[in-house]
Motif scaffolding. Structure first.
Motif, short mmCIF file in Angstrom:
data_model
loop_
_atom_site.label_atom_id
_atom_site.label_comp_id
_atom_site.label_asym_id
_atom_site.label_seq_id
_atom_site.Cartn_x
_atom_site.Cartn_y
_atom_site.Cartn_z
N LEU A 191 0.73 -1.20 0.04
CA LEU A 191 0.15 -0.10 0.03
C LEU A 191 1.08 1.35 -0.09
O LEU A 191 0.40 2.25 -0.70
N ALA A 192 1.97 1.14 0.76
CA ALA A 192 2.87 2.13 0.85
C ALA A 192 3.32 2.57 -0.47
O ALA A 192 3.83 3.65 -0.99
N ASN A 242 4.28 -9.57 -6.66
CA ASN A 242 3.91 -9.21 -8.19
C ASN A 242 2.21 -9.27 -8.36
O ASN A 242 2.09 -8.19 -9.19
N ASP A 243 1.52 -10.23 -8.09
CA ASP A 243 0.03 -10.05 -8.39
C ASP A 243 -0.54 -8.72 -8.05
O ASP A 243 -1.16 -8.17 -8.93
N PRO A 244 -0.57 -8.36 -6.77
CA PRO A 244 -1.38 -7.24 -6.46
C PRO A 244 -0.79 -5.94 -7.17
O PRO A 244 -1.63 -5.17 -7.80
N VAL A 245 0.62 -5.96 -7.72
CA VAL A 245 1.15 -4.74 -8.28
C VAL A 245 0.56 -4.71 -9.85
O VAL A 245 0.34 -3.84 -10.31
N LEU A 246 0.79 -5.99 -10.26
CA LEU A 246 0.43 -6.18 -11.83
C LEU A 246 -0.80 -6.42 -12.32
O LEU A 246 -1.19 -5.95 -13.20
N LEU A 268 -6.50 -2.08 -3.28
CA LEU A 268 -5.76 -2.99 -4.30
C LEU A 268 -5.80 -1.85 -5.66
O LEU A 268 -4.73 -1.96 -6.56
N GLU A 269 -6.50 -0.93 -5.87
CA GLU A 269 -6.44 0.16 -6.83
C GLU A 269 -5.15 0.68 -6.48
O GLU A 269 -4.53 1.26 -7.73
N ILE A 270 -5.10 1.13 -5.51
CA ILE A 270 -3.81 2.13 -5.02
C ILE A 270 -2.59 1.24 -5.50
O ILE A 270 -1.66 1.78 -6.09
N TYR A 331 2.45 -12.96 -16.58
CA TYR A 331 1.92 -11.62 -16.56
C TYR A 331 1.61 -11.04 -18.04
O TYR A 331 0.64 -9.96 -18.00
N GLY A 332 2.14 -11.54 -18.99
CA GLY A 332 1.72 -11.22 -20.25
C GLY A 332 2.00 -9.54 -20.48
O GLY A 332 2.89 -8.95 -20.22
#
Ligand code: GBH
Length: 435
Positions: A191-192, A242-246, A268-270, A331-332
């Motif tokens: 989140l940070a 990686n998943d939450p970021v990408l 998660l949008e952030i 992640y394509g």
């Protein structure tokens, strides 16, 4: 322009921990507690880079790198983590950035390489959701000063290691051994990161990335137990970050860890704010077997049959190609361009009579891994940079000064720098790259 660089981190090289108004970080506290680091080593002096930074910039200019990844010490800039700004701290990084540019080296700052201000730890550290806003404020402050000259920002370094070593196993600061209960530290770091992306862009940052350390996960056998454990490890080590970021979603963690209560609507949008690049630190693959008794859903079976570094880590250059092509497969189109923000190895300290270190194994390590990056690029992975860990031998966290990763040898008694054979090799390699 492909970025060829070296990498360091503030607590590992700067020293000068009580100078010019710097505040205390959790690594100052931790390294001074008995038994935490090998032989009680601390970063109090380290490479004394805070005083010798001009010499270090000259070393990079002569090496011929066009980029340098360093980290900014949060408590040097904001001694209490928030509030009063230490002008001398900001000024140090401001001068460093100017000197780098003058030497033809692009500055790539990392905002958090594990040295949380102790004042924030005293309020709960990464378990306290408020730290995320403080981090964004800190990012805005630093970018307000440097963004006009910085091509690429890294928000966090290896949030996995900071969670796992610092909060799950207690091997790094702040020394908590909470096993799976360390999970909120992952969410609050992510989140940070997301809040900092917004703050950096608002302050005029050109490109923004996060650095995750990823490892190819090899199941120890085809047994269902080992396969499930390998999947657990891949989920908790790689996909969790990686998943939450990408992708904007956490992987399914329900089989392994307590529910992530820290997640609120909108987080998660952030966290998944678009990035310009992904930083990847690679050292070695991991071989995983079914759990043993320690309460984790996997056990480390150890990679065997490869040479090892002084640290005992296996040397598997093709693991980097495997990792990069695996990221592309997973992640394509969601995978941004990649920078290898760290890669390197520790080697024993055996200076010859003239003080030079003939580190042929490091040369072989770097050659092999650069070839693996090229192989991944040929297989369609967009790689834009490669940074050797590290420019200098430095404070290797819990191992103190016992593990040496530098292209340049450091005599820690005097601070004297002596380029190793690998420095000359990299210099010649870079000259050929320039044509
Ligand atoms: C990085 O972390 C850090 O960002 C940097 O500060 C540090 O100095 C550098 O690497 C060297 O350590 O047990 O054989 O499977 C690296 C994180 C975690 C990578 C442990 C290798 C295990 C090797 N590392 N991991 S093994």
């Amino acid at each position: 322009m492909f970025l060829w660089g070296t990498a360091t981190a503030a607590y590992q090289i700067e020293g000068a921990v009580a100078e010019d108004g710097r505040g205390v970080s959790i690594w100052d506290t931790f390294s001074h507690e008995p038994g935490r680091t090998r032989d009680g080593h601390t970063g109090d002096t380290a490479c004394d880079h805070y005083h010798r930074w001009r010499e270090d910039v000259a070393l990079m200019r002569d090496l011929g790198v066009n980029a340098y990844r360093f980290s900014i010490s949060w408590p040097r800039v904001l001694p209490e983590g928030a509030g009063a700004v230490n002008a001398a701290g900001l000024g140090f990084y401001d001068r460093l950035v100017d000197a780098l540019l003058e030497a033809g080296v692009q500055p790539v700052p990392t905002l958090f390489h594990w040295d949380l201000p102790q004042a924030l730890q005293d309020r709960g550290g990464w378990f306290d959701r408020d730290v995320t806003g403080r981090f964004a404020d800190y990012a805005a402050l630093v970018a307000g000063r440097l963004a006009d000259r910085v091509p690429l920002w890294i928000t966090l370094n290896e949030p996995f290691v900071h969670m796992a070593y610092g909060h799950a196993m207690g091997l790094h600061a702040p020394g908590q051994a909470l096993l799976v209960n360390a999970l909120p530290v992952a969410h609050h770091q992510l989140l940070a990161h997301g809040l900092a992306v917004g703050a950096l862009r608002a302050a005029g940052a050109r490109q923004v990335a996060i650095t995750n350390n990823c490892t190819p996960v090899w199941p120890a056998s085809d047994s269902p137990e080992d396969l499930a454990a390998a999947d657990a490890y891949d989920t908790l080590h790689n996909r969790l970050f990686n998943d939450p970021v990408l992708l904007g979603a956490y992987p399914d963690l329900s089989a392994y860890v307590p529910a992530l209560d820290a997640v609120r609507d909108g987080d998660l949008e952030i966290i998944s704010a678009p990035l310009d690049a992904l930083g990847i630190n690679y050292y070695n693959p991991t071989r995983i077997a079914a759990p043993d008794a320690d309460g984790l859903p996997f056990s480390d079976a150890g990679v065997t049959g490869y040479p090892t570094t002084a640290f005992g880590w296996p040397v598997v250059p093709d693991g980097l190609r495997e990792l990069l092509t695996g990221l592309k497969a997973r992640y394509g189109e969601a995978l941004p361009p990649i920078h290898i923000t760290e890669n390197g190895c520790s080697q024993p300290d055996v200076p010859g009579p003239d003080g030079t270190v003939d580190d042929q194994d490091r040369i072989a390590y770097l050659e092999g891994h650069i070839a693996a990056v090229r192989a991944a690029a040929e297989q369609g992975v967009d790689v834009r940079g490669y940074f050797v860990w590290s420019l200098l031998d430095n404070f290797e966290w819990a191992e103190g000064y016992h593990q040496r990763f530098g292209l340049v040898h450091v005599d820690f008694a005097t601070g004297r720098r002596t380029p190793k054979a690998s420095y000359a090799w990299f210099r010649d390699f870079l000259a050929k790259e320039r044509g």
